[in-house]
Scaffold this motif. Structure first.
Motif, short mmCIF file in Angstrom:
data_model
loop_
_atom_site.label_atom_id
_atom_site.label_comp_id
_atom_site.label_asym_id
_atom_site.label_seq_id
_atom_site.Cartn_x
_atom_site.Cartn_y
_atom_site.Cartn_z
N PRO A 37 0.81 -1.23 0.00
CA PRO A 37 0.00 0.00 0.00
C PRO A 37 0.84 1.27 0.00
O PRO A 37 0.48 2.26 -0.64
CB PRO A 37 -0.83 -0.11 1.28
CG PRO A 37 -0.83 -1.55 1.63
CD PRO A 37 0.46 -2.12 1.11
N THR A 67 -9.86 5.56 -5.80
CA THR A 67 -11.25 5.19 -5.58
C THR A 67 -11.92 4.76 -6.88
O THR A 67 -12.66 3.77 -6.91
CB THR A 67 -12.02 6.37 -4.94
OG1 THR A 67 -11.38 6.70 -3.70
CG2 THR A 67 -13.47 6.02 -4.69
N ILE A 70 -10.82 1.21 -7.68
CA ILE A 70 -11.46 0.23 -6.80
C ILE A 70 -12.91 0.02 -7.23
O ILE A 70 -13.38 -1.11 -7.35
CB ILE A 70 -11.38 0.68 -5.33
CG1 ILE A 70 -9.93 0.63 -4.84
CG2 ILE A 70 -12.28 -0.19 -4.45
CD1 ILE A 70 -9.70 1.32 -3.50
N ASN A 71 -13.61 1.10 -7.47
CA ASN A 71 -15.03 1.00 -7.85
C ASN A 71 -15.22 0.33 -9.20
O ASN A 71 -16.13 -0.48 -9.37
CB ASN A 71 -15.68 2.38 -7.86
CG ASN A 71 -15.83 2.95 -6.48
OD1 ASN A 71 -15.75 2.26 -5.47
ND2 ASN A 71 -16.04 4.26 -6.41
N ASP A 79 -9.85 -10.39 -2.77
CA ASP A 79 -9.97 -9.81 -1.43
C ASP A 79 -8.65 -9.21 -0.98
O ASP A 79 -8.62 -8.14 -0.37
CB ASP A 79 -10.43 -10.87 -0.42
CG ASP A 79 -11.87 -11.30 -0.63
OD1 ASP A 79 -12.62 -10.58 -1.33
OD2 ASP A 79 -12.24 -12.37 -0.10
N ARG A 82 -8.04 -5.92 -2.94
CA ARG A 82 -8.95 -4.88 -2.44
C ARG A 82 -8.45 -4.34 -1.10
O ARG A 82 -8.43 -3.13 -0.87
CB ARG A 82 -10.38 -5.42 -2.29
CG ARG A 82 -11.36 -4.36 -1.79
CD ARG A 82 -12.78 -4.87 -1.71
NE ARG A 82 -13.27 -5.31 -3.01
CZ ARG A 82 -13.74 -4.49 -3.94
NH1 ARG A 82 -13.79 -3.20 -3.72
NH2 ARG A 82 -14.17 -4.97 -5.09
N ALA A 83 -8.02 -5.22 -0.21
CA ALA A 83 -7.50 -4.80 1.10
C ALA A 83 -6.24 -3.94 0.92
O ALA A 83 -6.06 -2.93 1.62
CB ALA A 83 -7.22 -6.01 1.98
N LEU A 85 -5.49 -2.07 -1.70
CA LEU A 85 -5.89 -0.76 -2.24
C LEU A 85 -6.59 0.09 -1.19
O LEU A 85 -6.38 1.31 -1.13
CB LEU A 85 -6.77 -0.96 -3.47
CG LEU A 85 -6.07 -1.60 -4.67
CD1 LEU A 85 -7.08 -1.93 -5.76
CD2 LEU A 85 -4.96 -0.72 -5.21
N GLU A 86 -7.40 -0.53 -0.35
CA GLU A 86 -8.04 0.22 0.74
C GLU A 86 -6.99 0.73 1.72
O GLU A 86 -7.07 1.86 2.21
CB GLU A 86 -9.09 -0.64 1.45
CG GLU A 86 -10.32 -0.93 0.62
CD GLU A 86 -11.18 0.30 0.32
OE1 GLU A 86 -11.09 1.32 1.03
OE2 GLU A 86 -11.97 0.22 -0.64
N ALA A 87 -5.98 -0.07 2.00
CA ALA A 87 -4.89 0.37 2.88
C ALA A 87 -4.10 1.50 2.23
O ALA A 87 -3.59 2.39 2.92
CB ALA A 87 -3.98 -0.81 3.21
N LYS A 89 -5.37 3.87 0.57
CA LYS A 89 -6.11 5.10 0.87
C LYS A 89 -5.63 5.69 2.19
O LYS A 89 -5.39 6.90 2.29
CB LYS A 89 -7.61 4.83 0.97
CG LYS A 89 -8.31 4.59 -0.33
CD LYS A 89 -9.79 4.40 -0.04
CE LYS A 89 -10.61 4.17 -1.25
NZ LYS A 89 -12.04 4.00 -0.92
N ASP A 90 -5.48 4.84 3.20
CA ASP A 90 -4.99 5.30 4.50
C ASP A 90 -3.58 5.87 4.37
O ASP A 90 -3.25 6.89 4.97
CB ASP A 90 -5.01 4.17 5.52
CG ASP A 90 -6.41 3.72 5.88
OD1 ASP A 90 -7.36 4.53 5.77
OD2 ASP A 90 -6.57 2.54 6.26
#
Length: 99
Positions: A37, A67, A70-71, A79, A82-83, A85-87, A89-90
């Protein structure tokens, strides 16, 4: 095209065009497939800060592209990815000193 897939095909072409031709950022090739990430966020930050074509501030441009990816990838993302890519963001929030 006929049937219920016509809209999906049209959406797919639209998202590919946005990714290729967007005024938001010139992205590093393969940025969204990285495993770290921090690497993803750093690459997006560099791209956003270097871009002369973006329409908003670097943070918003970088977060928007992440975003968007991801969308649009939706259920095609594993999974694990996705995790990651979400991380990212942080990590972007941290790099840009956002809450």
């Amino acid at each position: 095209m006929s049937g219920s897939n016509a809209g999906a095909d049209q959406d797919h072409r639209w998202s590919a065009k946005v990714t290729r031709e967007s005024d938001a950022l010139d992205l590093e090739e393969g940025v969204f497939t990285k495993d770290d990430p921090a690497d993803i966020a750093a690459s997006l930050k560099r791209s956003a800060e270097r871009s002369k074509r973006r329409k908003s501030d670097p943070y918003r441009s970088a977060m928007s592209m992440l975003t968007f990816h991801i969308n649009r990838a939706g259920s095609n993302l594993s999974d694990r990815q996705r995790a990651t890519l979400e991380a990212a963001k942080d990590e972007l929030r941290r790099l840009f000193h956002k809450a």
